[in-house]
Design a protein around this motif. Structure first.
Motif, PDB file in Angstrom:
ATOM      1  N   LEU A 275       0.840  -1.197   0.000  1.00 50.82           N
ATOM      2  CA  LEU A 275       0.000   0.000   0.000  1.00 50.82           C
ATOM      3  C   LEU A 275       0.876   1.249   0.000  1.00 50.82           C
ATOM      4  O   LEU A 275       0.610   2.219  -0.712  1.00 50.82           O
ATOM      5  N   LEU A 276       1.964   1.193   0.783  1.00 51.62           N
ATOM      6  CA  LEU A 276       2.884   2.335   0.844  1.00 51.62           C
ATOM      7  C   LEU A 276       3.506   2.581  -0.522  1.00 51.62           C
ATOM      8  O   LEU A 276       3.546   3.706  -1.024  1.00 51.62           O
ATOM      9  N   TRP A 277       3.981   1.509  -1.149  1.00 52.00           N
ATOM     10  CA  TRP A 277       4.746   1.623  -2.394  1.00 52.00           C
ATOM     11  C   TRP A 277       3.856   1.957  -3.593  1.00 52.00           C
ATOM     12  O   TRP A 277       4.240   2.733  -4.459  1.00 52.00           O
ATOM     13  N   HIS A 278       2.669   1.331  -3.653  1.00 55.15           N
ATOM     14  CA  HIS A 278       1.836   1.485  -4.844  1.00 55.15           C
ATOM     15  C   HIS A 278       0.829   2.619  -4.732  1.00 55.15           C
ATOM     16  O   HIS A 278       0.314   3.077  -5.745  1.00 55.15           O
ATOM     17  N   VAL A 279       0.495   3.018  -3.508  1.00 61.08           N
ATOM     18  CA  VAL A 279      -0.559   4.027  -3.370  1.00 61.08           C
ATOM     19  C   VAL A 279      -0.071   5.263  -2.612  1.00 61.08           C
ATOM     20  O   VAL A 279      -0.112   6.376  -3.155  1.00 61.08           O
ATOM     21  N   ILE A 280       0.406   5.077  -1.373  1.00 62.05           N
ATOM     22  CA  ILE A 280       0.654   6.252  -0.526  1.00 62.05           C
ATOM     23  C   ILE A 280       1.792   7.113  -1.066  1.00 62.05           C
ATOM     24  O   ILE A 280       1.626   8.326  -1.260  1.00 62.05           O
ATOM     25  N   LEU A 281       2.942   6.488  -1.353  1.00 62.42           N
ATOM     26  CA  LEU A 281       4.084   7.293  -1.830  1.00 62.42           C
ATOM     27  C   LEU A 281       3.787   8.002  -3.152  1.00 62.42           C
ATOM     28  O   LEU A 281       3.983   9.207  -3.259  1.00 62.42           O
ATOM     29  N   PRO A 282       3.298   7.285  -4.169  1.00 68.08           N
ATOM     30  CA  PRO A 282       3.016   8.016  -5.411  1.00 68.08           C
ATOM     31  C   PRO A 282       1.955   9.094  -5.239  1.00 68.08           C
ATOM     32  O   PRO A 282       2.054  10.162  -5.857  1.00 68.08           O
ATOM     33  N   ALA A 283       0.951   8.842  -4.402  1.00 62.52           N
ATOM     34  CA  ALA A 283      -0.106   9.840  -4.237  1.00 62.52           C
ATOM     35  C   ALA A 283       0.438  11.087  -3.549  1.00 62.52           C
ATOM     36  O   ALA A 283      -0.004  12.197  -3.818  1.00 62.52           O
ATOM     37  N   ALA A 284       1.410  10.901  -2.644  1.00 61.83           N
ATOM     38  CA  ALA A 284       1.959  12.050  -1.926  1.00 61.83           C
ATOM     39  C   ALA A 284       3.124  12.684  -2.683  1.00 61.83           C
ATOM     40  O   ALA A 284       3.636  13.729  -2.278  1.00 61.83           O
ATOM     41  N   MET A 285       3.556  12.045  -3.757  1.00 64.69           N
ATOM     42  CA  MET A 285       4.764  12.479  -4.474  1.00 64.69           C
ATOM     43  C   MET A 285       4.766  13.955  -4.891  1.00 64.69           C
ATOM     44  O   MET A 285       5.782  14.635  -4.717  1.00 64.69           O
ATOM     45  N   PRO A 286       3.675  14.493  -5.439  1.00 63.63           N
ATOM     46  CA  PRO A 286       3.716  15.908  -5.829  1.00 63.63           C
ATOM     47  C   PRO A 286       4.043  16.821  -4.642  1.00 63.63           C
ATOM     48  O   PRO A 286       4.847  17.746  -4.772  1.00 63.63           O
ATOM     49  N   VAL A 287       3.442  16.544  -3.497  1.00 61.51           N
ATOM     50  CA  VAL A 287       3.700  17.377  -2.321  1.00 61.51           C
ATOM     51  C   VAL A 287       5.119  17.144  -1.809  1.00 61.51           C
ATOM     52  O   VAL A 287       5.799  18.071  -1.375  1.00 61.51           O
ATOM     53  N   ILE A 288       5.587  15.894  -1.882  1.00 62.21           N
ATOM     54  CA  ILE A 288       6.951  15.597  -1.450  1.00 62.21           C
ATOM     55  C   ILE A 288       7.939  16.395  -2.293  1.00 62.21           C
ATOM     56  O   ILE A 288       8.891  16.991  -1.778  1.00 62.21           O
ATOM     57  N   PHE A 289       7.698  16.456  -3.598  1.00 62.52           N
ATOM     58  CA  PHE A 289       8.622  17.198  -4.448  1.00 62.52           C
ATOM     59  C   PHE A 289       8.544  18.702  -4.211  1.00 62.52           C
ATOM     60  O   PHE A 289       9.562  19.392  -4.261  1.00 62.52           O
ATOM     61  N   ALA A 290       7.349  19.213  -3.947  1.00 62.50           N
ATOM     62  CA  ALA A 290       7.231  20.627  -3.587  1.00 62.50           C
ATOM     63  C   ALA A 290       8.070  20.880  -2.336  1.00 62.50           C
ATOM     64  O   ALA A 290       8.784  21.885  -2.235  1.00 62.50           O
ATOM     65  N   GLY A 291       8.024  19.941  -1.387  1.00 64.88           N
ATOM     66  CA  GLY A 291       8.814  20.040  -0.173  1.00 64.88           C
ATOM     67  C   GLY A 291      10.305  20.008  -0.469  1.00 64.88           C
ATOM     68  O   GLY A 291      11.087  20.777   0.091  1.00 64.88           O
ATOM     69  N   LEU A 292      10.709  19.124  -1.382  1.00 61.41           N
ATOM     70  CA  LEU A 292      12.131  19.013  -1.709  1.00 61.41           C
ATOM     71  C   LEU A 292      12.656  20.312  -2.315  1.00 61.41           C
ATOM     72  O   LEU A 292      13.778  20.729  -2.037  1.00 61.41           O
TER      73      LEU A 292
END
Lengths: 361, 261
Positions: A275-292
């Motif tokens: 669930l983390l790998w296929h759903v949570i991480l990709p779904a949060a990815m745009p915000v993670i990159f904004a953070g980066l």
């Protein structure tokens, strides 16, 4: 009968003029603007007001340039639109640099504070090609010496070249701190985003530390390391600032995931790590990159300030060192290098994002 | 009579709120036979989506029993849900979305792709296999969502207003497609919709629910013969049924709206 009707109704309509009808032809408009510019600057010059009121004069010239560019832009056919926009984006800064050069050459601004762009470029060239014997450093580590050093001393010689470089010192600190801070930060953020209990326990503390200017904890970090003047504390303070920012950002990103994606993931059998790998991480990815991207800016601020404070090497050290010895051209050269570093790193992050997130339009 | 595929007995869903307990679904019982297509219609807030989520195991029920009877193959998933449009993962390509359930169940790549390609072909999306959802239309996305469930080959298919987000024309096309697919597969389906026409067109049975709290109001058996197509909407028996059902549903919708005001 019909004639009277026509006359009666025609009075009720207002013809709205088309854009084309309202405008002066392009050559006429440009000529007019040039005349206005000459009159404006000439009048100020003749009244001897140009020098004391240079800022007002420049503001007027800027406004006239904007009007002229817009007028030209309206005549650009769609095929040349891109070229026109690029010319504007590159042409204006070039024009500004030329203006800077001319104003300082004319003696209106002091070259001590604002050395001309040509002199800054010369200084940049000098610090790049020369080796500073006093501090044992150079800007890039003189890469053109790599072949001959390799012949003499092998890899140790090449390494020594890298080790003398300001840019590589700063890049190394930022890179190491970024990776060491971002990965645990993202992981903690995910946990806080998923688990309400952990979030409630940590959120206030993290938010409080997050607003603390990271440079303020540098002395504390120095105390924690055996060698307070080594690389350890410098990397650690970058890592810390990136860590808190990434934790808070990722948490927000994970909490913002549309619950329907989590439901779909679970309904189709994803559990735990899946669930983390296929759903949570990709779904949060745009915000993670904004953070980066934010974290990158913070990391640069922190590393440059740390190098101002306590370093024998690094772009920040170089900039500050040339301030101390009152060499403004080289100080500016240092600032240019910081800018280039920032742009290159941000571009690298963008390239990484495009690679990791091909699903974004 | 054979045992029902889905057995729901006296199910209640109560939310504990600051203002006290709030009953969303009250004493709801429903059996669905194997290969039956059941549509649930009701005013918004009648707990029909809550019921579907409880059926899917995505939400808990406060009391009562819910059971889905497993089939002969124990590896088959009990249920798969078709959500509204946006439940297609934007970060996965069309084919990765379709194979998602199979991948999670650990089915080998070759078999996954074979199944996915069959279904993509079936709904005319073969060409779009490697597109990302943002590159295809809403109707296509919902097709992907439907075949993602079908490729998973569940015991029962649960559909939660699957066509609700689509425009009227696309919706008609997809209704027709759903009818054709169902004629071939005869899956057991529980279908939530707020469109009465859709419910009568697709279902063997239409269940009406009341709002606040959600209770079972009436059941209508739809005896229009199959195979049905979109033309069925124009037959006199369809109009007659719709009139009869609306008489009850209309009252309930008005009551629900008055309660909200």
């Amino acid at each position: 009968m019909t004639e009277t009707l026509e006359r009666a109704t025609s009075g009720m309509f207002r013809r709205i003029p088309s854009v084309r009808n309202m405008q002066l032809g392009l050559p006429a408009a440009l000529l007019l603007l040039t005349v206005v510019a000459i009159v404006w600057n000439g009048a100020l010059y003749l009244t001897r007001l140009w020098a004391p009121l240079w800022w007002l004069a420049l503001f007027g010239d800027f406004a006239l340039t904007v009007v002229a560019a817009e007028r030209i832009g309206r005549c650009v056919p769609p095929t040349y639109r891109k070229l026109y926009e690029r010319t504007l984006a590159i042409g204006f800064p070039v024009m500004a640099l030329v203006a800077w050069q001319l104003i300082v050459d004319a003696g209106i601004l002091s070259p001590l504070w604002f050395p001309q762009p040509t002199r800054i470029a010369k200084a940049l060239w000098d610090v790049t090609v020369n080796y500073d014997r006093a501090s044992g450093t150079s800007l890039l580590g003189r890469p053109w010496l790599i072949p001959s050093r390799f012949e003499h001393d092998g890899w140790a010689g090449v390494w020594a070249l890298f080790a003398e470089s300001h840019v590589w010192a700063t890049l190394g600190r930022v890179g190491a701190g970024f990776v060491i801070g971002a990965i645990p930060g993202i992981l903690l953020g995910v946990v806080m985003g998923i688990n309400r209990t952990v979030r409630l326990m940590l959120d206030t503390t993290l938010s409080a530390i997050y607003v603390l200017p990271k440079i303020a904890i540098f002395p504390l970090v120095m105390l924690m390391f055996a060698d307070p003047f080594g690389e350890g504390p410098k990397i650690a303070v970058v890592a810390l600032s990136v860590f808190f920012l990434m934790a808070i950002n990722t948490m927000a990103g994970v909490r913002d995931i549309d619950p329907v994606f989590l439901m779909a993931g679970r309904n189709y059998g994803a559990r735990g790590f899946q669930l983390l790998w296929h759903v949570i991480l990709p779904a949060a990815m745009p915000v993670i990159f904004a953070g980066l991207r934010l974290a990158l800016g913070t990391a640069l601020i922190v590393i440059i300030s740390v190098e101002f404070l306590r370093a024998k090497q690094g772009v920040g050290f170089m900039t500050f060192y040339y301030w101390e010895v009152m060499n403004p051209e080289r100080m500016y050269a240092g600032l240019v290098v910081v800018m280039v570093l920032g742009v290159v790193l941000a571009y690298g992050l963008q390239a990484l994002q495009r690679r990791l997130m091909p699903w974004q339009r | 009579m054979a045992l029902p595929k889905i057995e729901t007995r006296n199910v209640c869903k109560v939310y504990e709120t600051v203002a006290g307990p709030m009953t969303a679904v009250d004493d709801f019982s429903l059996d669905v036979a194997d290969n039956e297509f059941v549509c649930i219609v009701g005013p918004s807030g009648c707990g029909k989506s809550t019921y579907l989520r409880m059926l899917a195991g995505l939400d808990t029920h406060t009391s009562g029993t819910i059971q889905i009877r497993p089939g002969n193959d124990p590896k088959k998933p009990l249920n798969s849900v078709v959500f509204q449009e946006y439940a297609v993962f934007p970060w996965k390509t069309v084919i990765e979305n379709v194979t998602f359930g199979l991948q999670m169940r650990g089915i080998g790549k070759e078999q996954r792709l074979e199944t996915a390609n069959y279904w993509l072909e079936r709904v005319g999306l073969r060409k779009f296999a490697n597109y990302y959802p943002y590159q295809i239309s809403g109707g296509m996305k919902q097709r992907v969502s439907i075949i993602r469930a079908l490729a998973n080959d569940p015991e029962v298919l649960l559909m939660d207003e699957p066509l609700g987000a689509l425009d009227a024309q696309t919706r008609i096309v997809l209704q027709d497609e759903l009818l054709r697919i169902w004629e071939e597969t005869h899956k057991t389906v529980v279908y939530i919709t707020h469109s009465l026409d859709e419910a009568i067109l697709l279902g063997d049975r239409v269940i009406l629910m009341t709002a606040h709290p959600g209770r079972l109001l009436t059941t209508f058996h739809i005896d229009i013969k199959r195979p049905r197509t979109i033309e069925t909407l124009n037959t006199p028996e369809f109009a007659e049924l719709r009139g009869a059902i609306w008489e009850q549903l209309g009252k309930e919708v008005t009551r629900a709206m008055e309660m909200q005001a």
